[in-house]
Design a protein around this motif. Structure first.
Motif, short mmCIF file in Angstrom:
data_model
loop_
_atom_site.label_atom_id
_atom_site.label_comp_id
_atom_site.label_asym_id
_atom_site.label_seq_id
_atom_site.Cartn_x
_atom_site.Cartn_y
_atom_site.Cartn_z
N UNK A 125 0.68 -1.28 0.00
CA UNK A 125 0.04 0.07 -0.05
C UNK A 125 0.88 1.22 -0.22
N UNK A 126 2.26 1.23 0.37
CA UNK A 126 2.81 2.39 0.67
C UNK A 126 4.19 2.27 -0.08
N UNK A 127 4.30 1.64 -1.40
CA UNK A 127 5.56 1.24 -1.99
C UNK A 127 6.41 2.63 -2.28
N UNK A 128 7.62 2.34 -1.84
CA UNK A 128 8.61 3.36 -1.83
C UNK A 128 9.36 3.57 -3.14
N UNK A 129 10.14 4.66 -3.20
CA UNK A 129 11.05 4.82 -4.32
C UNK A 129 11.94 3.45 -4.29
N UNK A 130 12.23 2.85 -5.37
CA UNK A 130 13.10 1.83 -5.65
C UNK A 130 12.37 0.46 -5.34
N UNK B 41 9.35 -0.43 -7.16
CA UNK B 41 8.38 -0.58 -8.01
C UNK B 41 8.00 -2.14 -8.13
N UNK B 42 9.04 -3.16 -8.06
CA UNK B 42 8.96 -4.59 -8.12
C UNK B 42 8.10 -4.95 -6.86
N UNK B 43 8.90 -4.80 -5.90
CA UNK B 43 8.44 -5.54 -4.45
C UNK B 43 6.96 -5.04 -4.24
N UNK B 44 6.84 -3.59 -3.95
CA UNK B 44 5.66 -3.18 -3.84
C UNK B 44 4.42 -3.50 -4.68
N UNK B 45 4.63 -3.48 -6.02
CA UNK B 45 3.64 -4.07 -6.87
C UNK B 45 2.99 -5.33 -6.86
#
Length: 264
Positions: free
Chosen positions: A158-163, A165-169
């Motif tokens: 829900x809070x994907x940080x800079x860098x 993009x793969x992990x958060x999505x």
């Protein structure tokens, strides 16, 4: 579902961190626990300490996972609880600067695909293989329950940080599995939930503390309350409740001390 010596569980990533804490908590209830991990030495040590079994399993490999489940079932019978903590991922921004040339570059599709295999596909693989075994078993209670599948997502979903993009999505994708899979399995009495941990004091974070104590203190202070990183046993406590409480189904549980991640 009763968590006692009549119940078996599989915990992926059980050699350390959140997986280890989950394996220890389940074993503390008398559950027979099979640990899946690539770290044979650490995995065997944990398994011996909790009276469980260790199976060297690569979650990226279908045959390895299938063999792991077969060995775990031979040791303890059909698992009724799956806790999936293992993952593999690569970091990087969508677009960044090449350190050598200064030119723009993008995170490669291959690196993203690797992360997709290590997070999302692996979650489906492990969950579906567990569900297949559970489906052919007898119900364990009057509700007709056959099993509980607990996937590990992340606050980054829900809070994907800079860098990230793969992990958060892809962790968001793990959450996306929960409702349709729970509906697929509802007539079989198999529940599916996910847990979204915030920043926890797992071994990688503890190593980080060793070389940057100032940043470590800042991380602790960034959590609204309590002002510290989460303890693995707190994650495991939630896992126990999800496994035991038969009315918890198709939910995504955030456990993070109320933190909301900033962009960086």
């Amino acid at each position: 579902m009763e968590l006692d010596s009549s119940t078996s569980a599989v915990v992926t990533g059980g050699a350390s961190g959140l997986g280890r804490a989950s394996a220890e908590a389940l074993a503390g209830k008398g559950v027979k626990v099979a640990i899946f991990d690539l770290n044979k030495e650490a995995g065997n040590a944990v398994a011996q300490a909790i009276g469980g079994s260790f199976h060297k399993v690569d979650i990226m490999d279908e045959a390895s996972v299938e063999d792991g489940f077969a060995a775990a079932r031979a040791a303890h019978g059909q698992e009724r609880v799956l806790v999936h903590c293992a993952m593999a991922s690569k970091g990087g921004k969508t677009i960044s600067r090449d350190k050598e040339t200064g030119a723009f570059k993008r995170m490669s599709s291959e690196d993203y695909a690797f992360s997709a295999q290590g997070i999302l596909v692996a979650s489906y693989r492990v969950a579906s293989i567990a569900a297949l075994g559970m489906a052919g078993s007898e119900p364990v209670n009057a509700d007709g329950e056959r099993g509980s599948i607990i996937l590990t997502s992340s606050a980054a979903a829900e809070d994907g940080q800079i860098g990230q993009v793969a992990y958060g999505s892809l962790k968001a994708g793990v959450n996306g599995l929960v409702l349709p899979m729970a509906r697929d399995l509802m007539d079989l009495g198999i529940r599916v939930n996910s847990v979204m941990p915030g920043i926890f004091a797992t071994p990688p974070m503890l190593r980080f503390k060793e070389f940057n104590e100032k940043m470590w203190d800042a991380l602790n202070a960034s959590v609204p309350f309590p002002k510290r990183l989460g303890r693995p046993d707190e994650f495991a406590s939630l896992v126990l409740e999800i496994a035991a409480n038969s009315y918890l189904n198709a939910q995504k549980f955030r456990i993070d001390g109320a933190i909301r991640m900033p962009p960086r």
